[in-house]
Motif scaffolding. Structure first.
Motif, PDB file in Angstrom:
ATOM      1  N   ASP A 181      49.712   7.770  31.311  1.00  0.00           N
ATOM      2  CA  ASP A 181      51.068   8.280  31.103  1.00  0.00           C
ATOM      3  C   ASP A 181      51.400   8.237  29.619  1.00  0.00           C
ATOM      4  O   ASP A 181      50.886   7.398  28.882  1.00  0.00           O
ATOM      5  CB  ASP A 181      52.078   7.389  31.846  1.00  0.00           C
TER       6      ASP A 181
ATOM      7  N   ALA B 243      54.189   7.377  26.928  1.00  0.00           N
ATOM      8  CA  ALA B 243      55.441   6.656  26.737  1.00  0.00           C
ATOM      9  C   ALA B 243      55.677   6.525  25.240  1.00  0.00           C
ATOM     10  O   ALA B 243      54.757   6.645  24.434  1.00  0.00           O
ATOM     11  CB  ALA B 243      55.388   5.278  27.402  1.00  0.00           C
ATOM     12  N   ASP B 244      56.919   6.266  24.875  1.00  0.00           N
ATOM     13  CA  ASP B 244      57.278   6.088  23.475  1.00  0.00           C
ATOM     14  C   ASP B 244      57.457   4.612  23.124  1.00  0.00           C
ATOM     15  O   ASP B 244      57.285   4.230  21.968  1.00  0.00           O
ATOM     16  CB  ASP B 244      58.571   6.844  23.174  1.00  0.00           C
TER      17      ASP B 244
ATOM     18  N   LYS C  11      60.858   7.631  26.113  1.00  0.00           N
ATOM     19  CA  LYS C  11      60.319   7.350  27.446  1.00  0.00           C
ATOM     20  C   LYS C  11      59.788   5.910  27.379  1.00  0.00           C
ATOM     21  O   LYS C  11      58.995   5.577  26.501  1.00  0.00           O
ATOM     22  CB  LYS C  11      59.192   8.322  27.774  1.00  0.00           C
TER      23      LYS C  11
ATOM     24  N   ILE D  21      58.898   4.637  33.129  1.00  0.00           N
ATOM     25  CA  ILE D  21      57.639   4.678  33.862  1.00  0.00           C
ATOM     26  C   ILE D  21      57.301   3.251  34.278  1.00  0.00           C
ATOM     27  O   ILE D  21      57.323   2.339  33.456  1.00  0.00           O
ATOM     28  CB  ILE D  21      56.494   5.207  32.964  1.00  0.00           C
TER      29      ILE D  21
ATOM     30  N   SER E 203      67.554   7.370  31.100  1.00  0.00           N
ATOM     31  CA  SER E 203      66.258   7.178  30.427  1.00  0.00           C
ATOM     32  C   SER E 203      65.119   7.426  31.393  1.00  0.00           C
ATOM     33  O   SER E 203      65.200   7.105  32.570  1.00  0.00           O
ATOM     34  CB  SER E 203      66.136   5.744  29.906  1.00  0.00           C
ATOM     35  N   ASP E 204      64.057   7.999  30.858  1.00  0.00           N
ATOM     36  CA  ASP E 204      62.836   8.213  31.637  1.00  0.00           C
ATOM     37  C   ASP E 204      62.045   6.910  31.582  1.00  0.00           C
ATOM     38  O   ASP E 204      61.579   6.504  30.508  1.00  0.00           O
ATOM     39  CB  ASP E 204      62.042   9.373  31.043  1.00  0.00           C
TER      40      ASP E 204
END
Length: 155
Positions: free
Chosen positions: A81, A83-84, A33, A59, A56-57
């Protein structure tokens, strides 16, 4: 010590000295993400999709500190949020990222330019080669996936 403040949240970490935030237990290495700048959505989203795929996610968020904190595990109910990877593809003012950089480094993460270079805080006010921030992810492998930014870069 590095301190970042985001909406009544204070995050701090010291190398070998503790912290009030931590590395999350897991990160999605296969389909990460990605968090990008809300103010550069078009270019950032296109770049992220080129790297991680159209599904892909992604944000969109404001504030470099917020985006760094999204990579971490925050106590209580103040978690931003999740996220990676934090990806930024346009110029960014170094004072916006210096505290987040220090925080990630203290916890074992990295912020580099998209070319993989360490950000030099002493010469200019702008980092002109974008940035990639990660923790708990193979940073070098992420860098190796990145296409040439010049073909997509806008100021």
């Amino acid at each position: 010590m590095s301190i970042i403040g985001v909406k009544a949240l204070e995050a701090w970490a010291m190398v070998h000295g503790g912290s009030n935030v931590s590395v999350r237990k897991s990160y999605n290495k296969k389909n990460p993400k990605v968090i990008i700048s809300r103010s550069h959505t078009g270019t950032g989203k296109a770049f992220a999709q080129k790297v991680f795929g159209n599904d892909s996610d992604i944000i969109e968020a404001g504030g470099a500190g917020y985006k760094v904190l999204s990579l971490l595990d925050i106590p209580d109910d103040k978690q931003p949020d999740h996220a990676d990877v934090y990806l930024h593809v346009t110029d960014i003012k170094k004072w916006d990222i210096c505290a987040g950089n220090a925080l990630l480094e203290a916890l074992g993460g990295q912020i580099t330019t998209l070319k993989g270079n360490t950000i030099n805080y002493s010469n200019t006010e702008l980092s002109e080669d974008g940035l990639l921030a990660s923790i708990g992810m193979p940073h070098k492998e992420l860098l190796d996936k990145l296409p040439d930014l010049k073909s997509m870069k806008t100021r």
